[in-house]
Design a protein around this motif. Structure first.
Motif, PDB file in Angstrom:
ATOM      1  N   ASN A   1      46.504 -12.289  -8.126  1.00 25.03           N
ATOM      2  CA  ASN A   1      46.100 -13.264  -9.121  1.00 25.03           C
ATOM      3  C   ASN A   1      44.825 -14.005  -8.739  1.00 25.03           C
ATOM      4  N   VAL A   2      44.328 -13.781  -7.514  1.00 27.86           N
ATOM      5  CA  VAL A   2      43.134 -14.483  -7.042  1.00 27.86           C
ATOM      6  C   VAL A   2      41.949 -13.532  -6.908  1.00 27.86           C
ATOM      7  N   CYS A   3      42.123 -12.479  -6.099  1.00 27.82           N
ATOM      8  CA  CYS A   3      40.989 -11.588  -5.826  1.00 27.82           C
ATOM      9  C   CYS A   3      41.036 -10.300  -6.642  1.00 27.82           C
ATOM     10  N   LEU A   4      42.122 -10.087  -7.426  1.00 27.95           N
ATOM     11  CA  LEU A   4      42.303  -8.942  -8.312  1.00 27.95           C
ATOM     12  C   LEU A   4      42.491  -7.616  -7.587  1.00 27.95           C
ATOM     13  N   LYS A   5      42.793  -7.665  -6.300  1.00 27.03           N
ATOM     14  CA  LYS A   5      43.076  -6.435  -5.561  1.00 27.03           C
ATOM     15  C   LYS A   5      44.511  -5.985  -5.855  1.00 27.03           C
ATOM     16  N   PRO A   6      44.777  -4.679  -5.780  1.00 25.05           N
ATOM     17  CA  PRO A   6      46.150  -4.203  -5.970  1.00 25.05           C
ATOM     18  C   PRO A   6      47.096  -4.873  -4.970  1.00 25.05           C
ATOM     19  N   SER A   7      48.286  -5.205  -5.426  1.00 27.19           N
ATOM     20  CA  SER A   7      49.229  -5.910  -4.544  1.00 27.19           C
ATOM     21  C   SER A   7      50.658  -5.557  -4.910  1.00 27.19           C
ATOM     22  N   LYS A   8      51.530  -5.496  -3.901  1.00 30.13           N
ATOM     23  CA  LYS A   8      52.951  -5.233  -4.113  1.00 30.13           C
ATOM     24  C   LYS A   8      53.812  -6.487  -3.858  1.00 30.13           C
TER      25      LYS A   8
ATOM     26  N   THR B   1      57.909 -15.223  -4.614  1.00 28.39           N
ATOM     27  CA  THR B   1      59.370 -15.073  -4.703  1.00 28.39           C
ATOM     28  C   THR B   1      60.040 -16.231  -5.415  1.00 28.39           C
ATOM     29  N   ASN B   2      59.259 -17.246  -5.826  1.00 25.70           N
ATOM     30  CA  ASN B   2      59.841 -18.322  -6.625  1.00 25.70           C
ATOM     31  C   ASN B   2      59.964 -17.923  -8.090  1.00 25.70           C
ATOM     32  N   CYS B   3      58.900 -17.341  -8.649  1.00 25.70           N
ATOM     33  CA  CYS B   3      58.948 -16.942 -10.056  1.00 25.70           C
ATOM     34  C   CYS B   3      59.114 -15.431 -10.217  1.00 25.70           C
ATOM     35  N   ASN B   4      58.857 -14.706  -9.122  1.00 29.83           N
ATOM     36  CA  ASN B   4      59.004 -13.246  -9.124  1.00 29.83           C
ATOM     37  C   ASN B   4      58.126 -12.587 -10.189  1.00 29.83           C
ATOM     38  N   GLN B   5      56.952 -13.164 -10.463  1.00 24.34           N
ATOM     39  CA  GLN B   5      56.080 -12.630 -11.507  1.00 24.34           C
ATOM     40  C   GLN B   5      54.625 -12.482 -11.051  1.00 24.34           C
ATOM     41  N   ILE B   6      54.119 -13.455 -10.336  1.00 24.88           N
ATOM     42  CA  ILE B   6      52.705 -13.427  -9.954  1.00 24.88           C
ATOM     43  C   ILE B   6      52.532 -12.719  -8.612  1.00 24.88           C
ATOM     44  N   TYR B   7      51.522 -11.824  -8.561  1.00 24.85           N
ATOM     45  CA  TYR B   7      51.259 -11.042  -7.359  1.00 24.85           C
ATOM     46  C   TYR B   7      50.172 -11.705  -6.518  1.00 24.85           C
ATOM     47  N   TYR B   8      50.332 -11.573  -5.200  1.00 27.07           N
ATOM     48  CA  TYR B   8      49.303 -11.999  -4.247  1.00 27.07           C
ATOM     49  C   TYR B   8      49.193 -10.945  -3.159  1.00 27.07           C
ATOM     50  N   CYS B   9      47.978 -10.722  -2.727  1.00 25.31           N
ATOM     51  CA  CYS B   9      47.780  -9.716  -1.684  1.00 25.31           C
ATOM     52  C   CYS B   9      47.933 -10.301  -0.290  1.00 25.31           C
ATOM     53  N   SER B  10      47.877 -11.629  -0.164  1.00 29.32           N
ATOM     54  CA  SER B  10      47.931 -12.245   1.160  1.00 29.32           C
ATOM     55  C   SER B  10      48.375 -13.700   1.045  1.00 29.32           C
ATOM     56  N   LYS B  11      48.737 -14.252   2.187  1.00 26.67           N
ATOM     57  CA  LYS B  11      49.096 -15.666   2.243  1.00 26.67           C
ATOM     58  C   LYS B  11      47.889 -16.531   1.875  1.00 26.67           C
ATOM     59  N   LYS B  12      46.700 -16.102   2.283  1.00 22.92           N
ATOM     60  CA  LYS B  12      45.489 -16.863   1.997  1.00 22.92           C
ATOM     61  C   LYS B  12      45.278 -17.021   0.488  1.00 22.92           C
ATOM     62  N   CYS B  13      45.445 -15.931  -0.253  1.00 27.69           N
ATOM     63  CA  CYS B  13      45.267 -16.005  -1.706  1.00 27.69           C
ATOM     64  C   CYS B  13      46.368 -16.851  -2.352  1.00 27.69           C
TER      65      CYS B  13
ATOM     66  N   LYS C   1      47.951 -19.396  -1.033  1.00 33.80           N
ATOM     67  CA  LYS C   1      47.630 -20.797  -0.755  1.00 33.80           C
ATOM     68  C   LYS C   1      46.505 -21.291  -1.672  1.00 33.80           C
ATOM     69  N   LYS C   2      45.519 -20.443  -1.848  1.00 35.77           N
ATOM     70  CA  LYS C   2      44.365 -20.831  -2.657  1.00 35.77           C
ATOM     71  C   LYS C   2      44.755 -21.089  -4.111  1.00 35.77           C
ATOM     72  N   ASP C   3      45.738 -20.338  -4.611  1.00 34.98           N
ATOM     73  CA  ASP C   3      46.117 -20.418  -6.016  1.00 34.98           C
ATOM     74  C   ASP C   3      47.249 -21.408  -6.282  1.00 34.98           C
ATOM     75  N   TRP C   4      47.827 -21.951  -5.228  1.00 34.05           N
ATOM     76  CA  TRP C   4      49.062 -22.683  -5.415  1.00 34.05           C
ATOM     77  C   TRP C   4      48.929 -23.912  -6.314  1.00 34.05           C
ATOM     78  N   LYS C   5      47.855 -24.692  -6.168  1.00 36.28           N
ATOM     79  CA  LYS C   5      47.740 -25.936  -6.935  1.00 36.28           C
ATOM     80  C   LYS C   5      47.792 -25.682  -8.438  1.00 36.28           C
ATOM     81  N   GLU C   6      47.320 -24.520  -8.858  1.00 35.60           N
ATOM     82  CA  GLU C   6      47.395 -24.168 -10.272  1.00 35.60           C
ATOM     83  C   GLU C   6      48.708 -23.465 -10.588  1.00 35.60           C
ATOM     84  N   HIS C   7      49.084 -22.528  -9.709  1.00 35.45           N
ATOM     85  CA  HIS C   7      50.265 -21.721  -9.991  1.00 35.45           C
ATOM     86  C   HIS C   7      51.548 -22.545  -9.998  1.00 35.45           C
ATOM     87  N   ARG C   8      51.603 -23.595  -9.207  1.00 34.66           N
ATOM     88  CA  ARG C   8      52.824 -24.377  -9.147  1.00 34.66           C
ATOM     89  C   ARG C   8      53.165 -25.024 -10.495  1.00 34.66           C
ATOM     90  N   LYS C   9      52.149 -25.177 -11.354  1.00 30.49           N
ATOM     91  CA  LYS C   9      52.376 -25.790 -12.663  1.00 30.49           C
ATOM     92  C   LYS C   9      53.128 -24.854 -13.609  1.00 30.49           C
TER      93      LYS C   9
END
Length: 629
Positions: free
Chosen positions: A33-40, A44-56, A58-66
């Motif tokens: 959802n941040v860098c648009l790279k393929p991710s598996k 695990t809170n919403c089980n919907q949004i993909y992230y390729c790494s912990k860094k991404c 963290k970067k997206d959390w302030k928006e995604h938590r809403k």
């Protein structure tokens, strides 16, 4: 350890957003959802949004938590993350306007300066400090209720998860209702598998009339005598008091008999304290311990299957077996390094003993208490050369599967803080030294009672027996009644009996005017309303504020020089809020405990708040049964 804390925090965090209507479904993408790279990997809170790494993530959390979906249990945090990485991760996830500075002192760094080479202990303190910091975040969400009851919470709160309990919780009830179907833990069950090294709670200060009999059931050690006084009233008898103890723990009887013998011989007080409390001994203490062991082994033989003679020095065969084993182990003691390792193994991730460290005011005291908690040394052995130190024989050389100190017990929990702190000044004496001085003076007093100066009469005789006190042991109950005890102390044995059975047992062994004294630890597990989360969410913060005020008021009486902080107590919010909750239901349980009993209530009160208590729910109970014509 940290995953449990993260789970708790995010559970409350997402409950808040769920109840606020801020959780909405979002489209699923199979790319980060941040860098648009393929991710598996999904959140695990919403089980919907993909992230390729912990860094991404963290970067997206302030928006995604809403818009994060349903309540989950954890985020994508590698299990190999260090405590510092976890701190950074959480700090990034939570905006500054949500989290206060809880003023948790950096006791990890303070310890590292004093003991820079103890990497494992420093790492442990780092995790403990992180746990304390983030556990308090629960207080932010204490007024929000989960939609479904959490089985883990119910188990921790009531110590069971039975059908009877669920029926009680799901039927109409009100604050103060008693859970009469409570399952009782087995009395004496497995006591020597996880034997206590010393008492786990502070006791009342008792005054004994000279010449009378005190029966101590479940005594664990001799802590009842540390604050006791012996007085002569108009009807005193010119003979020593008799302190007769009955225990269902082979270990407690064996160890306390050896300590009593060391007192009789008036060995150096430090050696008595080491054998009683410390995981590490000096070689000098080992010599005094050996002499005391050989002396105790000269006691007579108690019956294997019947009550002992209450006023004779006798050893049950099981007690003799353990003391004999100690006698053999003296030849090959373990090292003090091994003692530290064995001691540390008893810690569990949920242990909250480090709240004591966090609430101490002086860095000096935080380092010393952390050292004691981590090593079990008392007094601290920093002044001793390593070659002069060994592991405690009684803690680490037992037979027959006996495992002392296997349940996170700490000697600080049994210390009477109101007595110790009020007599010392924080700026002049360290916290551990204040405790040591109290023990030294108290033990000297008992030594003089047992072995008075030439020309003086002894004030007390002590007899300690391995014998279970139960309704099935009618011969022992009769034996106790014949002694006409003036005082009977019951530790917290009332927690293991149904009320009717407990009163039946006490009546069977009571003398003419026997005073019964006990402390209930688990009473609150029988009363709905003894926990803050059982009240309406709109009043919980008020209950926390009220409890904080009660704690603050205790400072002037208990701790006038301020060894601890009392205005912003660092603890789990439940530990604070339950103080208010329990005040509201204490009388309900008192009425339940004394229902249909013909007796005189002498006292029914909370033990004063102290940072060192394992629990702040302790109830002291004192009463006598009325005579029957």
């Amino acid at each position: 350890m940290m995953f449990i804390l993260f789970s708790l925090f995010f559970l409350f965090f997402f409950i808040y957003y769920f109840k606020s209507g801020k959780l909405n479904k979002v489209p699923v993408k199979n790319i980060c959802n941040v860098c648009l790279k393929p991710s598996k990997n999904k959140c695990t809170n919403c089980n919907q949004i993909y992230y390729c790494s912990k860094k991404c993530q963290k970067k997206d959390w302030k928006e995604h938590r809403k818009v994060c979906g349903t309540v989950g249990t954890e985020l994508i945090i590698p299990t190999s993350s260090s405590s510092s990485e976890m701190r950074e991760f959480i700090s990034d996830l939570i905006s500054d306007d949500v989290v206060e500075n809880f003023n948790v002192p950096d006791f990890e760094q303070e310890y590292a300066i004093k003991y820079p080479h103890e990497k494992m202990h420093i790492q442990f303190l780092n995790s403990a400090q992180s746990s304390i910091e983030y556990l308090q975040l629960i207080g932010r969400f204490i007024d929000h209720d989960p939609d479904e009851p959490d089985p883990k919470y119910i188990m921790n709160r009531w110590n069971e998860f039975s059908e009877v309990l669920i029926n009680f919780l799901t039927t109409p009830r009100k604050i103060g209702d008693i859970f009469t179907g409570k399952m009782k833990s087995q009395y004496l069950g497995g006591k020597d598998v996880a034997a206590q090294s010393f008492s786990s709670m502070s006791k009342l200060s008792l005054t004994y009339d000279q010449g009378k009999v005190h029966i101590a059931v479940g005594f664990v050690d001799l802590d009842l005598l540390l604050q006791a006084e012996i007085t002569q009233n108009m009807n005193f008898i010119e003979q020593p008091n008799k302190f007769i103890g009955y225990e269902g723990s082979v270990y407690a009887v064996a160890k306390t008999n050896v300590i009593k013998e060391m007192m009789v011989k008036k060995v150096p007080i430090r050696s008595i304290i080491e054998v009683w409390f410390s995981s590490v001994w000096t070689m000098e203490t080992l010599k005094y311990f050996e002499k005391a062991v050989k002396s105790v082994l000269q006691f007579g033989d108690a019956p294997n299957d019947g009550p002992p003679n209450p006023t004779k020095k006798e050893l049950h065969p099981k007690v003799r077996s353990l003391i004999s084993h100690w006698n053999k182990s003296i030849r090959s003691p373990k090292s003090h390094q091994e003692a530290h390792k064995l001691w540390t193994k008893t810690f569990i991730s949920e242990d909250n003993v480090f709240f004591i460290v966090a609430n101490l005011v002086e860095p000096r005291d935080r380092v010393q208490v952390a050292r004691h908690i981590l090593t079990g040394e008392f007094p601290l052995m920093d002044d001793q050369p390593p070659k002069n130190l060994i592991a405690s024989i009684t803690m680490f050389n037992c037979n027959n599967g006996i495992l002392p100190h296997s349940s996170n017990e700490f000697m600080l929990q049994m210390m009477p803080m109101d007595t110790i702190l009020s007599k010392n000044q924080r700026k002049e004496i360290s916290f551990l030294n204040a405790i040591y001085n109290f023990l030294e003076n108290a033990i000297i007093k008992v030594c003089n009672w047992l072995s008075p100066l030439e020309g003086q009469a002894g004030k007390i005789e002590i007899y300690l027996h391995f014998q279970p006190v139960t309704n099935d042991n009618s011969a022992l109950l009769v034996s106790i009644r014949q002694l006409d005890p003036w005082i009977m102390s019951w530790s917290n044995i009332c927690d293991y009996f149904y009320v009717h059975d407990f009163h039946k047992m006490l009546r069977a062994c009571s003398g003419n005017d026997t005073i019964h004294i006990m402390t209930s630890i688990d009473w609150f597990k029988e009363v709905f309303g003894a926990h803050i989360m059982e009240y309406d969410g709109r009043v919980r913060h008020g209950m926390l504020i009220d409890a904080q005020k009660k704690i603050s008021m205790a400072e002037k009486v208990v701790d006038p020089s301020g060894y601890f902080q009392y205005t912003n107590v660092i603890s789990h919010p439940y530990n604070i809020g339950d103080i208010s909750a329990m005040m509201m239901v204490k009388e309900n349980w008192q009425n339940y405990f004394f229902k249909d009993q013909d007796l005189n209530i002498g006292d029914f009160s909370f033990i004063p708040y102290a940072h060192t208590h394992k629990t702040h729910t302790l109830l002291n109970i004192c009463y006598t049964y009325n005579k029957k014509d």
